[in-house]
Design a protein around this motif. Structure first.
Motif, mmCIF file in Angstrom:
data_model
loop_
_atom_site.group_PDB
_atom_site.id
_atom_site.type_symbol
_atom_site.label_atom_id
_atom_site.label_comp_id
_atom_site.label_asym_id
_atom_site.label_seq_id
_atom_site.Cartn_x
_atom_site.Cartn_y
_atom_site.Cartn_z
ATOM 1 N N LYS A 132 0.823 -1.205 0.000
ATOM 2 C CA LYS A 132 0.000 0.000 0.000
ATOM 3 C C LYS A 132 0.859 1.258 0.000
ATOM 4 O O LYS A 132 0.583 2.209 -0.751
ATOM 5 C CB LYS A 132 -0.929 -0.006 1.216
ATOM 6 C CG LYS A 132 -1.899 1.165 1.245
ATOM 7 C CD LYS A 132 -2.860 1.057 2.421
ATOM 8 C CE LYS A 132 -3.844 2.230 2.428
ATOM 9 N NZ LYS A 132 -4.787 2.136 3.569
ATOM 10 N N ASP A 170 2.295 1.799 -3.356
ATOM 11 C CA ASP A 170 1.300 1.824 -4.430
ATOM 12 C C ASP A 170 1.532 0.676 -5.422
ATOM 13 O O ASP A 170 1.600 0.886 -6.642
ATOM 14 C CB ASP A 170 1.358 3.172 -5.155
ATOM 15 C CG ASP A 170 0.109 3.412 -6.013
ATOM 16 O OD1 ASP A 170 -0.941 2.809 -5.704
ATOM 17 O OD2 ASP A 170 0.203 4.179 -6.997
ATOM 18 N N SER A 188 0.465 -3.353 -6.757
ATOM 19 C CA SER A 188 -0.594 -4.352 -6.835
ATOM 20 C C SER A 188 0.051 -5.733 -6.846
ATOM 21 O O SER A 188 0.947 -6.010 -7.653
ATOM 22 C CB SER A 188 -1.423 -4.165 -8.107
ATOM 23 O OG SER A 188 -2.274 -5.269 -8.304
#
Length: 232
Positions: free
Chosen positions: A131, A134, A136
């Motif tokens: 997180k 940033d 995935s």
């Protein structure tokens, strides 16, 4: 109090602190000349920095034969001794010793609890990292996942060296156990905690088919070595 002042004074120098980090992350002994060349400083300055770090017991030294004749040369390595500071004074080592000893008295149930906590904690470190950067999980490459594992482990005292034999097999090891002192007292519990913690980290990033410790420092091996088989 005198030792506290010595430690804070020694590590407040940016170059000296960088030298300590450099040595702690290397797997080989270093000489004064190695440090002088790496940091572009005079050997006498390098020797002074190294002496200060040895004085506060974060480094230790030994004399090694150079193979070129003459006197043995001095080499520096990270110290196995813990140097701990807290303000106000707190003995967190005592708290950890008592906590592990308490779990050990519970026998198998205590071991089970420790392993569960270690696994969940290792797993919980990955999500905040993704997180904050940033990232995935679905878009990460193998190399990126390994980099994340290494960075998280390093932040809490493990320096992992890893390699990939193929797309599904990962080998890694660490040479300095961050909880070596407690592990000497309760090896089964601390090693179980470490294994569960590392497995939790891996399973937060991969589907793990096999997670196996092949060597252990406490069994007179030079390193703790692992073999992992993943399916993604």
């Amino acid at each position: 109090m005198d030792m506290t002042l010595k430690v804070t004074s020694a590590l407040s120098d940016p170059t000296r602190y960088s030298i300590y980090l450099y040595i702690s992350e290397r797997k080989q002994k270093v000489s004064v000349q190695d440090i002088a060349e790496e940091f572009h400083i005079h050997p006498n300055v390098a020797r002074l920095h190294l002496s200060k770090l040895e004085e506060i017991r974060v480094l230790q030294s030994e004399y090694v034969k150079t193979g070129k004749g003459g006197r043995p040369g001095k080499r520096y390595i990270p110290s196995e001794e813990i140097v701990q500071l807290s303000f106000p004074p707190r003995d967190f080592r005592l708290l950890s010793d008592l906590s592990v000893a308490s779990l050990a008295k519970l026998g198998e149930e205590g071991f089970k609890v420790l392993v569960e906590v270690g696994y969940e904690y290792g797993k919980s470190l990955v999500k905040p990292y993704l997180k904050s950067h940033d990232l995935s999980l679905l878009e990460l490459s193998q190399a990126e996942k390994l980099h994340i594992l290494s960075e998280i482990a390093t932040s809490i005292g493990f320096s992992l060296d890893e390699s990939i034999s193929d797309t599904n097999q990962i080998n890694f090891h660490y040479d300095h156990c961050p909880f070596n002192e407690i592990a000497q007292l309760e090896p089964l519990y601390i090693c179980g905690l470490h294994n569960a913690f590392l497995k939790g980290m891996f399973e937060a990033l991969y589907s793990v088919e096999e997670f196996k410790q092949e060597e252990n420092i406490l069994n007179d091996c030079s390193t703790c070595r692992y073999h992992v088989i993943v399916t993604n």
